[in-house]
Scaffold this motif. Structure first.
Motif, PDB file in Angstrom:
ATOM      1  N   ARG A  60      -7.113  -5.446  -7.004  1.00  0.00           N
ATOM      2  CA  ARG A  60      -5.850  -6.174  -6.847  1.00  0.00           C
ATOM      3  C   ARG A  60      -5.909  -7.256  -5.767  1.00  0.00           C
ATOM      4  N   MET A  61      -7.088  -7.575  -5.261  1.00  0.00           N
ATOM      5  CA  MET A  61      -7.200  -8.510  -4.146  1.00  0.00           C
ATOM      6  C   MET A  61      -6.680  -9.911  -4.472  1.00  0.00           C
ATOM      7  N   ASP A  62      -6.657 -10.301  -5.719  1.00  0.00           N
ATOM      8  CA  ASP A  62      -6.166 -11.632  -6.079  1.00  0.00           C
ATOM      9  C   ASP A  62      -4.675 -11.634  -6.408  1.00  0.00           C
ATOM     10  N   ASP A  63      -4.043 -10.471  -6.337  1.00  0.00           N
ATOM     11  CA  ASP A  63      -2.609 -10.397  -6.619  1.00  0.00           C
ATOM     12  C   ASP A  63      -1.834 -11.127  -5.527  1.00  0.00           C
ATOM     13  N   GLU A  64      -0.777 -11.798  -5.945  1.00  0.00           N
ATOM     14  CA  GLU A  64       0.088 -12.492  -5.003  1.00  0.00           C
ATOM     15  C   GLU A  64       1.513 -12.006  -5.180  1.00  0.00           C
ATOM     16  N   GLY A  65       2.263 -12.087  -4.118  1.00  0.00           N
ATOM     17  CA  GLY A  65       3.676 -11.745  -4.165  1.00  0.00           C
ATOM     18  C   GLY A  65       4.499 -12.823  -3.498  1.00  0.00           C
ATOM     19  N   ILE A  66       5.589 -13.173  -4.130  1.00  0.00           N
ATOM     20  CA  ILE A  66       6.551 -14.077  -3.512  1.00  0.00           C
ATOM     21  C   ILE A  66       7.777 -13.230  -3.176  1.00  0.00           C
ATOM     22  N   LYS A  72      -0.552 -12.407 -10.963  1.00  0.00           N
ATOM     23  CA  LYS A  72      -1.988 -12.154 -11.081  1.00  0.00           C
ATOM     24  C   LYS A  72      -2.580 -13.307 -11.869  1.00  0.00           C
ATOM     25  N   ASN A  73      -3.593 -13.951 -11.287  1.00  0.00           N
ATOM     26  CA  ASN A  73      -4.236 -15.110 -11.911  1.00  0.00           C
ATOM     27  C   ASN A  73      -3.225 -16.199 -12.272  1.00  0.00           C
ATOM     28  N   GLY A  74      -2.240 -16.392 -11.405  1.00  0.00           N
ATOM     29  CA  GLY A  74      -1.253 -17.443 -11.598  1.00  0.00           C
ATOM     30  C   GLY A  74      -0.147 -17.118 -12.581  1.00  0.00           C
ATOM     31  N   GLU A  75      -0.197 -15.945 -13.195  1.00  0.00           N
ATOM     32  CA  GLU A  75       0.814 -15.559 -14.188  1.00  0.00           C
ATOM     33  C   GLU A  75       1.722 -14.479 -13.601  1.00  0.00           C
ATOM     34  N   GLN A  76       3.034 -14.657 -13.781  1.00  0.00           N
ATOM     35  CA  GLN A  76       3.972 -13.664 -13.259  1.00  0.00           C
ATOM     36  C   GLN A  76       3.843 -12.382 -14.054  1.00  0.00           C
ATOM     37  N   THR A  77       3.633 -11.279 -13.349  1.00  0.00           N
ATOM     38  CA  THR A  77       3.438  -9.978 -13.996  1.00  0.00           C
ATOM     39  C   THR A  77       4.586  -9.014 -13.740  1.00  0.00           C
ATOM     40  N   LYS A  97       5.164 -16.341   0.621  1.00  0.00           N
ATOM     41  CA  LYS A  97       4.155 -15.996  -0.376  1.00  0.00           C
ATOM     42  C   LYS A  97       3.035 -15.265   0.345  1.00  0.00           C
ATOM     43  N   THR A  98       2.603 -14.145  -0.213  1.00  0.00           N
ATOM     44  CA  THR A  98       1.549 -13.351   0.399  1.00  0.00           C
ATOM     45  C   THR A  98       0.543 -12.943  -0.659  1.00  0.00           C
ATOM     46  N   LYS A  99      -0.719 -13.024  -0.295  1.00  0.00           N
ATOM     47  CA  LYS A  99      -1.805 -12.570  -1.151  1.00  0.00           C
ATOM     48  C   LYS A  99      -2.328 -11.261  -0.577  1.00  0.00           C
ATOM     49  N   LEU A 100      -2.528 -10.262  -1.427  1.00  0.00           N
ATOM     50  CA  LEU A 100      -3.053  -8.988  -0.957  1.00  0.00           C
ATOM     51  C   LEU A 100      -4.441  -9.216  -0.383  1.00  0.00           C
ATOM     52  N   SER A 101      -4.676  -8.692   0.807  1.00  0.00           N
ATOM     53  CA  SER A 101      -5.963  -8.906   1.476  1.00  0.00           C
ATOM     54  C   SER A 101      -6.560  -7.573   1.908  1.00  0.00           C
ATOM     55  N   GLU A 102      -7.843  -7.603   2.156  1.00  0.00           N
ATOM     56  CA  GLU A 102      -8.518  -6.399   2.649  1.00  0.00           C
ATOM     57  C   GLU A 102      -7.953  -5.983   4.002  1.00  0.00           C
TER      58      GLU A 102
END
Length: 161
Positions: A81-87, A101-106, A6-11
């Motif tokens: 998009r900084m709070d976007d996550e990817g699994i 995004k915000n815990g919801e699969q997009t 799991k990765t969160k987009l970061s600066e």
């Protein structure tokens, strides 16, 4: 499934992705400005190449400024998009990327390894490019050494320390 992370987009990931583009923009601007100085000096010294040099310098300067403007826009767009996550789920022949995004699969993407344009490993991020304009960033801290070694093997990347 071979492994997942799991990765969160970061600066940090965005900065590493844009580093080569920033260097190119700065180089173009510096060369353009230096070239303009040479042209101005050449004008006063009456060399015949001044028109060609002037065109080249103005082109490089404008290219650098335009490229820099694109980088600024990309940084601004990525801040949203900084709070976007990817699994990322890695399988034998493909990987599945689930976007949140915000815990919801997009979104969900299935990407075969043979269709990957390139993979670039930096100090803290592995970028998987399905094409030249899109990259999926994976923070190396989220992988662990064993999974990182597996990822390098899948994409035939050299081992790094």
């Amino acid at each position: 499934m071979l492994f997942s992370c799991k990765t969160k987009l970061s600066e940090k990931a965005v900065a590493e992705m844009l580093k080569p583009a920033i260097k190119l923009a700065i180089f173009s601007i510096v060369v353009g400005v230096l070239g303009l100085i040479v042209v101005i000096l050449g004008y006063f010294l009456r060399h015949e190449l001044e028109k060609i040099l002037l065109f080249l310098c103005i082109f490089l300067l404008l290219f650098g400024i335009m490229y820099f403007a694109i980088i600024v826009k990309l940084k601004k767009d990525n801040k949203k998009r900084m709070d976007d996550e990817g699994i990322y789920e890695f399988y034998e022949d493909y990987l599945v990327i689930k976007s949140y995004k915000n815990g919801e699969q997009t979104g969900i993407t299935k990407l075969y390894y043979r269709d990957v344009d390139k993979v670039k490993e930096t100090k803290s991020v592995v970028f998987i490019y399905p094409n030249k304009s899109l990259a999926y960033p994976i923070m190396k801290d989220n992988l662990g050494q064993e999974n990182l070694a597996s990822l390098r093997k899948i994409f035939k990347l050299p081992a790094k320390n």
